[in-house]
Design an enzyme around this catalytic site. Sequence first.
Site, PDB file in Angstrom:
ATOM      1  N   ASP A   1      49.369  25.702  40.775  1.00 26.80           N
ATOM      2  CA  ASP A   1      48.022  26.268  40.725  1.00 26.80           C
ATOM      3  C   ASP A   1      47.111  25.295  41.467  1.00 26.80           C
ATOM      4  OD1 ASP A   1      45.781  27.775  40.285  1.00 26.80           O
ATOM      5  OD2 ASP A   1      46.170  28.113  38.154  1.00 26.80           O
TER       6      ASP A   1
HETATM    7  C1  BGC Z   1      43.502  30.084  39.479  1.00 29.86           C
HETATM    8  C2  BGC Z   1      44.580  30.856  40.192  1.00 29.86           C
HETATM    9  C3  BGC Z   1      44.102  31.215  41.583  1.00 29.86           C
HETATM   10  C4  BGC Z   1      43.732  29.937  42.322  1.00 29.86           C
HETATM   11  C5  BGC Z   1      43.256  30.157  43.733  1.00 29.86           C
HETATM   12  C6  BGC Z   1      43.001  28.914  40.291  1.00 29.86           C
HETATM   13  O1  BGC Z   1      41.862  28.355  39.709  1.00 29.86           O
HETATM   14  O2  BGC Z   1      43.982  29.637  38.228  1.00 29.86           O
HETATM   15  O3  BGC Z   1      44.886  32.026  39.474  1.00 29.86           O
HETATM   16  O4  BGC Z   1      45.104  31.927  42.250  1.00 29.86           O
HETATM   17  O5  BGC Z   1      42.689  29.298  41.593  1.00 29.86           O
HETATM   18  O6  BGC Z   1      42.053  30.813  43.762  1.00 29.86           O
END
Ligand code: BGC
Length: 741
Positions: free
Chosen positions: A281
């Site tokens: 993530d």
């Molecule tokens: C989220 C993800 C997301 C990523 C990119 C993170 O903060 O948890 O679900 O895909 O950001 O935007």
Amino acid sequence: MKKTSGIKVPAGDKITTNFILPLIISSFLFFSFNQAYSQKKAEGRISKEDEKKIEKIIASLSLEEKTEMLHSNSLFTSGGITRLGVDELHYDDGPHGIREEVGRHSWTPLNLTTDSATFFPTGSALAATWNPVMALIYGTAIGEEARTRGKEILLGPAINICRTPVNGRTYEYMSEDPLLNSKLVVNYIKGVQNSNVIACVKHFAVNNQETNRGTVSAELDERTLREIYLPAFKAAITEGKAGAIMSAYNKIRGTYCSENDYLLNKVLRGEWGFEGIVVSDWGGTHSTVNAALNGLDVEMGANAKTPFFGEALVNAVKEGKVSEKVVDEKVRRMLRAMFFSRQNSGSKTGTAVSTPEHNEAVYKIAGESIVLLKNSDNLLPLDLGKIKRIAVIGDNATHKHASGGFGAGVKARFEVTPLAGLISKIGSRAEIKFVQGYKPAFRADKSVSYGKLPENKPDQQLIDEAVEAARNADIAIIIGGTNHDVETEATDRTTLALPFGQDELIKAVCSVNPKTIIIIAAGGPVDLTEAMKSSNTLVYSWYNGSQGGWALADVLAGDINPSGKLPFTFPARLEDSPAHYLQTFPGENLTADYKEGILVGYRWYDTKNIKPQFCFGHGLSYTTFDYSDMKVNAESFGQDDKIEVSLKVTNTGLKEGMETVQLYVSDLSPKVLKPAKELKAFTKVKVPSGGEVIVHLTLNVSDLAYFDDKEMKWVVSPGKYKLATASSAEDIREEKEISIQ
Ligand code: BGC
């Protein structure tokens, strides 16, 4: 706005056509979709020749070039190989529409004119359809849009289990039940990957709260992990063949998910045979050596200059802490992802954003997701012959939800609001007066993500206006709920109460007009105590995508017979829900102790005899369904047998409708703690008025297994079990006992 031959688009919107989605939609309607759908593509496979090319490329790369491919190159790309002309990999959110373009190293939108997209009903709305065909249509359309926008990896679907109703991302997720999640996620992924876009299922795993999400450790026993939190991920990998998975921010049992050997190496790759890429993530990587050895392939979101997987990984290899073979394996997976997602680029599947077919898809999904919670005065469908004046009250009548919630926002090509939908549907037959009713307060400081929820005050002047409008109308329709200042990534709600003084508004409006319909647009459970007291007509309509307003208007007018069912329980009080009852949310000392174990969602309420406000699987229709003639193919079963249940569903009302038949199983002589009952099969059927349909539900005896965490294996204990056909977790229709040998 204009309607074109059943397909709804705003006037002037650019339309391009493609053929894949309509084929899937129509071929599914005729129950054979093989022509439209390529299993090989959906499984993310590449050819033997491509595998050979990949080996040649790896052999020609320097260590530095290899590691360049294993970390973010910009916010939404990981590196390519410039020397060989191999472009970087493009990622984008997900999960309910292709996010607008932001700067390479800044989250500020680029304000392009070419990056709008379809806003799909969010995850919980899709789950409320209880229809895997809708998930396939969803995945196919969103995959086509990702392809069109040049994205090779879609950061979705998001399938974390709804452990607490206040999780700020409940709207992105699907359900509290592993089976419902599993059935939907598999088809979503197949749809996406059929467009040569890799689905990155997220967030692996046990990511069930936003509070302290980057530091909290989920402490849970193995049985709970296996029975509740992993099944949908397992289905995503073993059946959906997702090409990528995103490791979650949190820790499990003290170890970050992005460097969790047990989760990534042992379970994901070892047991499930995952061959795709593990993506961290954003900013969720915490080490070089541990992450590299324990299963992470690509570090995303960190500062491109100082990532754990850039220079630091080169050094770790040079110091002998990580073998170059480990790096090669990661590069091999990245190259496979590139080869897969670059096949057929430029083909028809890459030409489509917000096409008529996509609009049709989101309209259908939205239409099937809307849940009729209560209709005891039969106010719905609206009797348009008699109703001349309608007061539409509430900010959510005009509020657009596409862009909200941090990562999961979309710059919608268009979003039909409930008010626009109602005006277009019935504005020529009845006078519609809109008043705002309540004022949404916005999070004061957008840069502060935790704990700063908006104020929750009624606005007396707006309530007075609403009362006046309702008094002078034949019916009032309150359209309230939440918005993304309340339900959003990085924050959990602190309460289930309707925000912005809506309870006061509801009470005041209903006291002057008993014919008041309450529509809730939100993504997770809310407290409807006041709404239930004040009104007999309640509808839950989600954050329902580009076509949400039209779908809602068609439900209210009766052109769509509602068939959505709740994918999670609405507790009567937040304190009744398991993690809150046991005071284990959000945890202490950055540890969330999952003391409720396997008793999540309805498993808890049923077993503990706690009456919820609305149970799992609840959802009414404008018609009624009788269940009869339940039959089971045998009374006694061996461990490898199949259990086949059939029943007759008769539509006893005046309208054609769809019913989701649910099959719950209870262990009557449990050797270990078992939930009172568990969902083991479901299917949605269309039944004409006065007609009947024979419904077949099949499950394997092995589906009745629990996970024995001492022996580390699935066990079906012999004994008596009860099978129950049901219209919701509370509405059990017929039961039969069987025994397992
Ligand atoms: C989220 C993800 C997301 C990523 C990119 C993170 O903060 O948890 O679900 O895909 O950001 O935007």
